[in-house]
Design an enzyme around this catalytic site. Structure first.
Site, PDB file in Angstrom:
ATOM      1  N   HIS A 340       0.829  -1.202   0.000  1.00 49.22           N
ATOM      2  CA  HIS A 340       0.000   0.000   0.000  1.00 49.22           C
ATOM      3  C   HIS A 340       0.862   1.251   0.000  1.00 49.22           C
ATOM      4  O   HIS A 340       0.535   2.256  -0.643  1.00 49.22           O
ATOM      5  CB  HIS A 340      -0.936   0.004   1.209  1.00 49.22           C
ATOM      6  CG  HIS A 340      -2.054   0.991   1.084  1.00 49.22           C
ATOM      7  ND1 HIS A 340      -2.100   2.158   1.811  1.00 49.22           N
ATOM      8  CD2 HIS A 340      -3.180   0.977   0.317  1.00 49.22           C
ATOM      9  CE1 HIS A 340      -3.199   2.821   1.509  1.00 49.22           C
ATOM     10  NE2 HIS A 340      -3.868   2.139   0.594  1.00 49.22           N
ATOM     11  N   CYS A 341       1.984   1.192   0.680  1.00 48.04           N
ATOM     12  CA  CYS A 341       2.873   2.347   0.778  1.00 48.04           C
ATOM     13  C   CYS A 341       3.487   2.733  -0.560  1.00 48.04           C
ATOM     14  O   CYS A 341       3.831   3.897  -0.781  1.00 48.04           O
ATOM     15  CB  CYS A 341       3.999   2.068   1.765  1.00 48.04           C
ATOM     16  SG  CYS A 341       3.460   1.724   3.451  1.00 48.04           S
ATOM     17  N   VAL A 342       3.665   1.776  -1.469  1.00 45.22           N
ATOM     18  CA  VAL A 342       4.376   2.051  -2.717  1.00 45.22           C
ATOM     19  C   VAL A 342       3.434   2.276  -3.896  1.00 45.22           C
ATOM     20  O   VAL A 342       3.901   2.513  -5.019  1.00 45.22           O
ATOM     21  CB  VAL A 342       5.371   0.928  -3.070  1.00 45.22           C
ATOM     22  CG1 VAL A 342       6.393   0.770  -1.967  1.00 45.22           C
ATOM     23  CG2 VAL A 342       4.663  -0.391  -3.354  1.00 45.22           C
TER      24      VAL A 342
END
Length: 360
Positions: A340-342
């Site tokens: 999700h962060c990337v």
């Protein structure tokens, strides 16, 4: 393209940020490039990234930012035959959920929604790392898309917000109220900004995130909406672990939260990985909550952990009509985040050029 500041706001023009599970036009992400940032593990990180991009591309278009010639050459070699569009954009790191734009949409009486975005400031989670090139990335997207958009001089990271698509969002005090981001900006001030620029009508606050999370407790590592009225939240079953009390306090607080109609949310408990992971800078924050929801799929990070399959079994019934896919993230988590962060979703719709503003 038009650059807007405070007036008229997205909300005044009818734009709001949709939930992640609404249909995407594409996923945007960035290619890992700096071996030093990855503590010498860049090869393994790129292998996991390639698997992530290959998987997403089976369901929707992927736009990949590459910062230099070496990155582009490496990405093309690892992604041969994959449906992906590469863009040469100077970058510091890969966490595009946070340094990228946050898209907003406006419904039309006929035809597809209109799509724009808000370009927030990014300062690498309070100045912890280099970020001067990363914070410029949204303008590169604006040039490619030809999108009129808002430039907002406030630090805001996509991973710090979790939306249900019906006016409610979750966040954490430890992140959004940290003085290294927006000194002097109060809870009320943050809530007002998120209302005006993302259409969030009710902002709900948890206290803290995971131990070892250099983002100061991003919500997308602990608690996620899987539908307008259902959320999953991370729990630590080992009472000796520092995360146990924090996650338990979050769980109890979530039980007091309600939606815009005053209805409580259905809460599903999601275990954290059983094994503790350490990196060069201390404890790492592996979590199954950092999944990414796309068109017909959900990709969930796994860590060669005894709880991997258990977490997948919990998540699968929550996403009917979507394939829930576990992919390895044991190398990517070395950087402090996961899938999700990337990633950043671009909602489906026609790009808003701002032409209607000329008529007012």
């Amino acid at each position: 393209m038009k650059h807007l500041n405070a007036s008229p706001t997205p909300l005044e023009l009818g734009f709001r940020m949709p939930a992640e599970w609404t249909e995407h036009a594409a996923t945007w992400t960035s290619w890992p490039a700096d071996d030093e940032l990855w503590f010498g593990a860049l090869e393994g990180v790129r292998t996991e990234f390639a698997q992530l991009v290959r998987t997403i591309s089976q369901f929707e278009a992927v736009h990949l930012l590459v910062r230099d010639e070496e990155s582009e050459r490496d990405a093309r070699a690892r992604l041969e035959g994959v449906r992906v569009t590469l863009h040469r954009v100077p970058l510091d790191d890969v966490w595009f959920r946070d340094n990228g734009p946050l898209f907003v949409t406006r419904p039309r009486e006929s035809g597809p929604d209109e799509v724009s975005f808000v370009n927030w400031e990014f300062n690498a989670w309070g100045g912890k790392y280099h970020y001067r090139r990363d914070t410029l990335a949204p303008e590169a997207l604006a040039g490619y898309l030809g999108a009129a958009h808002w430039d907002q001089g406030v630090v805001m990271e996509g991973g710090s917000l979790e939306l249900n698509g019906e006016g409610v969002a979750l966040t954490t005090r430890s992140c959004l109220l940290s003085p290294e981001r927006n000194p002097g900006l109060t809870k009320d001030g943050i809530a007002a900004l998120l209302r005006d620029f993302l259409g969030i009508e009710k902002l709900l606050w948890l206290d803290e995130g995971l131990e070892g999370d250099h983002t100061d407790g991003h919500i997308d590592t602990i608690t996620r909406f899987v539908g307008p009225h259902t959320l999953v939240t991370s729990v630590e079953e080992d009472t000796r672990d520092a995360n146990h009390a924090t996650m338990q306090a979050n769980l109890e607080r979530l039980r007091t939260f309600t939606d815009l109609q005053g209805r409580p949310f259905e809460i599903v408990e999601l275990p954290l990985p059983r094994r503790r992971l350490e990196g060069p800078e201390g404890r790492l924050p592996p979590t199954y909550a950092n999944f990414y929801i796309g068109n017909g799929f959900v990709v969930v990070p796994t860590y060669l952990d005894p709880n991997d399959e258990r977490a997948l079994d919990i998540l699968r019934p929550l996403f009917p009509g979507r394939e829930v896919i576990g992919l390895p993230s044991r190398e990517i988590i070395r950087g402090g985040g996961s899938f999700h962060c990337v990633t950043q979703q671009q909602p489906i719709g026609s790009i808003w050029k701002g032409d209607d503003l000329d008529e007012s």
